[in-house]
Each structure stands twice: as C-alpha cells, then as structure tokens.
Design a protein around this motif. Sequence first.
Motif, PDB file in Angstrom:
ATOM      1  N   ARG A 169      -7.622  11.446 -63.284  1.00 26.41           N
ATOM      2  CA  ARG A 169      -7.794  12.108 -64.583  1.00 26.41           C
ATOM      3  C   ARG A 169      -8.960  11.496 -65.353  1.00 26.41           C
ATOM      4  NH1 ARG A 169      -3.028  12.957 -69.134  1.00 26.41           N
ATOM      5  NH2 ARG A 169      -4.279  14.064 -70.673  1.00 26.41           N
ATOM      6  N   GLN A 170      -9.048  10.185 -65.313  1.00 28.08           N
ATOM      7  CA  GLN A 170     -10.119   9.532 -66.068  1.00 28.08           C
ATOM      8  C   GLN A 170     -11.482   9.832 -65.443  1.00 28.08           C
ATOM      9  OE1 GLN A 170      -8.758   8.531 -68.718  1.00 28.08           O
ATOM     10  NE2 GLN A 170      -6.683   8.604 -67.844  1.00 28.08           N
ATOM     11  N   VAL A 171     -11.540   9.906 -64.107  1.00 27.22           N
ATOM     12  CA  VAL A 171     -12.806  10.225 -63.445  1.00 27.22           C
ATOM     13  C   VAL A 171     -13.259  11.636 -63.812  1.00 27.22           C
ATOM     14  CG1 VAL A 171     -13.902  10.596 -61.203  1.00 27.22           C
ATOM     15  CG2 VAL A 171     -12.427   8.607 -61.553  1.00 27.22           C
ATOM     16  N   ARG A 172     -12.298  12.563 -63.945  1.00 28.27           N
ATOM     17  CA  ARG A 172     -12.651  13.930 -64.340  1.00 28.27           C
ATOM     18  C   ARG A 172     -13.104  14.011 -65.786  1.00 28.27           C
ATOM     19  NH1 ARG A 172      -7.628  15.181 -62.114  1.00 28.27           N
ATOM     20  NH2 ARG A 172      -6.863  15.602 -64.234  1.00 28.27           N
ATOM     21  N   GLU A 173     -12.356  13.357 -66.677  1.00 27.51           N
ATOM     22  CA  GLU A 173     -12.554  13.560 -68.108  1.00 27.51           C
ATOM     23  C   GLU A 173     -13.439  12.507 -68.766  1.00 27.51           C
ATOM     24  OE1 GLU A 173      -8.709  13.832 -69.892  1.00 27.51           O
ATOM     25  OE2 GLU A 173      -8.073  15.538 -68.662  1.00 27.51           O
ATOM     26  N   ARG A 174     -13.443  11.269 -68.247  1.00 26.17           N
ATOM     27  CA  ARG A 174     -14.169  10.175 -68.897  1.00 26.17           C
ATOM     28  C   ARG A 174     -14.771   9.256 -67.839  1.00 26.17           C
ATOM     29  NH1 ARG A 174     -10.864   6.848 -70.587  1.00 26.17           N
ATOM     30  NH2 ARG A 174     -11.866   6.089 -72.481  1.00 26.17           N
TER      31      ARG A 174
END
Length: 527
Positions: free
Chosen positions: A29-34
């Motif tokens: 999720r963090q790689v996708r969003e941030r």
Amino acid sequence: MAVPAAASVRDADRYRPVEVTGLVDLLDRQVRERPYARALVVTGERVQLSYRALATLADDMAARLGGAGLGRGDAVGLICANTAEFVVGLLGAARAGLVAAPLDPALPAPHLSSRLTSLGARAVLLDASASGVGSLPVPAWPLRVDVSGAGTAAVVLEPGVCAVPQVMGGSRELSERDALVLFTAGTTDRAKMVPLTHANVAASLRNICGTYELGPGDATVAVMPLFHGHGLFAALLSSLASGGCVLLPERGRFSAGTFWDDMRTVGATWFTAVPAIHEILLDRSEREYPGPQVPPLRFVRSCSAPLNTATQRALERTFGAPLLSAYGMTESSHQATSEPLPQRGPLRQGSVGRPTGVAVRVVDRGGRACPAGVEGEVWVQGPTVARSYLADGDESARTFVGGWLRTGDLGTLDEDGYLTLTGRIKNLINRGGEKISPEHVEDILAGCPGVAEAAVFAVPDAVYGQRVGAAVVVREVDGIGREEILRYCRDRLAPFEVPDRLELVAALPYTAKGGLDRKAVQARYVP
C-alpha cells in the motif's frame, strides 16, 4: 538533521485501517500511495530508506533466495541485530514464500544449532553481529545491505556454489501460509517453537495499529530486539504496515546514551519498551532527557513484564505523555490487551487494559469463567493465536485447549473487561499453604522510595516448605537500608508476604527480551 514532530499532521498522515494479508504485502500500500516516504532510518549516518527502496531490496532478496535453491514453505534462520539486514532478510524471505525464524545473535552456538536443527531450517542468514556464532548445522550466508548517503541501497548475499542440502529430522509442519517461527523460553536450548501464519501476523498488526491509531505521521525508534515479538510486531511491523517510520539504532541495539538523539532525529511520536528500559531512561532523565528539544510524544508503551504504578506515573510526568501498559505472548502474535489511548477510554491503575481484537477470559482450575474481580488463569482466543507448538504434541495439548490459549498467567477481569495481572502460576511461592505472587511483592518493593529494582524468589524452608526472598537494587543517592525497606513492606503486605530474607545487590539479571531472568535470580541468590 532532526525531522519535525508530527504535532499537526495532514489528513493523509492520519490513522487508516491497515490493509495487509501478512508479511508478503506489508509494503504494498505504501509503495502504491507513498513510494518516496521514509520507511527506515539506518546506519550511524542515519540514512533514510523509502518504501520503494525497501520493497526493491526485499524483491531482490526474494529472487536471490529462490535462486539459491530454497523452496516455498522452507524455513530459513535469521541471525541479525536490529539492522537493515534483518528487515530485508525477513521481508525477502516472505516474498519468496519462505518461513523466517529470527534468532538471538547472542545465543551460544550450541543453542543456535539446536534450534536450527529442531526447526529443520535449510539455511541461515547472518549480518555482521553474528560473525562470532561459530559453526552451524546448515549453510550460513552472510547478508549485507550497502546503503549510500543518498538513500540508495543494494543487497549483497554470498550463498556459495553448493545447493542447499535437505535437512533430515526437522519439523515438517510448516507451509507457505506460515510467515514466522518464533522461539520461547529465553536462552535454553529446549525452547518451544511457535509457528505464526500470515493471517496471524495480519490480525496482530490490525490490532496494534488500531489500538494506537498509528499512521504515516508516526515514527519510532526500535528499542526492543527484533528477534522477539515485542520489537518485531509492536515497533517494526506495525510501523511499516501503517506507513510510519522506524529508526534502527547504530550497531543494531538500544543505547540509552543515544536514545534521545535518535528520537529527535526521526521525529518520534511514540516508543515501546520493557519496564527495565523505562527504568533506565527514568534514572538518567535528570541529566539526559532533553525536554522541549524532543518532539512531543503521543504516548509511550510498556509490555513484556509488569510495570509498577509508581514508575508509570513518574514516566508520565517526565515525558509528558500517557504511558500505556500492554500484555501479550509469543503464542498470541504479541499483543492481546492494552490500555487505550486517553481519548478512547479510561486508564485503570495497575491494569494492562482491554482485549485488542481477541477474547480474554479468566478461569478457575476447572476451566470455568471466574466472576469479575476473582483471580484465575488468563485464557486468550482469536485470530492472532498460534495453532500449536512445532514438534511438541504434549506441550501443545496442555497449552492450546479448544481454541483457547492457556497463558499460565494469573489475573482478574473487572466489570468493564480491563485485565489486571497478578502473577505467573509457575512462579507462585507456597509458604505453609499460603500462595504468594512474587510479582505482587516486587511491585510493592519497587514503590518504596529509593528502590530501583526488585526480584522476589522462593527460599527452601524445612518448616514452611518455602519462604520469601528478595534481591533489591537501591539508588545510591537515596541511601536507603534493609530495615527501612522491610518496614515499608510490613505496612503494605500481609505478614506472610513480607520477605524473610532481603539482600541489597548491585544489579539484577535480565533475559535478552528484557524481562527479569528468574532462573538466574534463583541460581544466584538461593543456596
């Protein structure tokens, strides 16, 4: 350079429910969003690694492990300090479908070998902290993560040219649905092996992040060792799952001398530790706590051992933040209960809080639920609880009963579901038929002005069977003596609970997890 604290964070930095299915997609999720948000701060130069960089390292690690001959569901040991190598090795193993088994680098080589053999590990990854472990029964592969000052990094793994051998006689109870195997029982070579699935891990992270409302605006310092559930789940994995940041101290271990500078560097909003470390920070706070120079903390967490009320209140006054006590076990994927954030519920003196995503009950010797306020054994049930121990059917049958985990801890539940722990069943002292909780006596001793630490133990006695002994560490500046301590106890304990033997000592022994080493206390102070 210090990072400003998250006193006022953007909406995007606030808590959002965690969306993971285990270690495999922990970073997704963090790689996708941030992707360029900081995930780790590492090395003595305090270099920031972004989520994208960390995910790239984990993918590279997974490819190398698969290429070395390891198959899905195979177990791999991980002997590392709190370093980038640990994180990359752990996440890379998960992405390769392997089961990671973190081990304490300080264990003697025979104990490490015994654990790796019992597990059926096919290889072990080592960082620089494990250079002196000696020969091991499986291929040992040095792992290095080279980090540049610009935040770029590369994996260096040298598995050699030999294929990974098949290991005979180890546990074959693992599959790729398993994420971790953690070891219990301190430093013995007969430690129990606890298999935790990706589903166990995901449930634990949802519970921890939800309890403390962790989000991208949060940061912490990894105080506790990552080979144990406290540091692994509560500090590292919960931070990464929620999009926060973790600083890994230089040389991969806690240092009281650099702690506050580390906290300031990462802009920490919270930290978690055992009571022994809280005591160290409190004792040194008058000369070392930097006060306004430290980012304001949202909360401080304590777990893995009882924290006496006097210390808790002193810490809150010093750090200007609520101190939340939590309770858990390796077998429950760490946290089972916690005091809530102040805005989410009242704090109860002496309590370890309410259940977090699990069911907790207190039962009598017949397995019947005890009424509110009545002491019994604490049982836990829920999605974080392990299925059994590996390769130990007898102990599994005693501990895992009808879907419930028998913790071996004694406690009470109040009408609102708050749990108060009163001791360990196996630690009880039997003085002429009177059952005495050493933890209770220790809590009273620790509240005595001038007492820094206390350990209570059973002393064999021909008349009563056992008497109460205590080893006490006093603060030199207070100059308190034995008779003053006993007088304090007589005013607060039943006569049979007052120590019959009290020794003033320079220090107490602790396990690698940070808890009081009761076996070492017994060996040292009981003739």
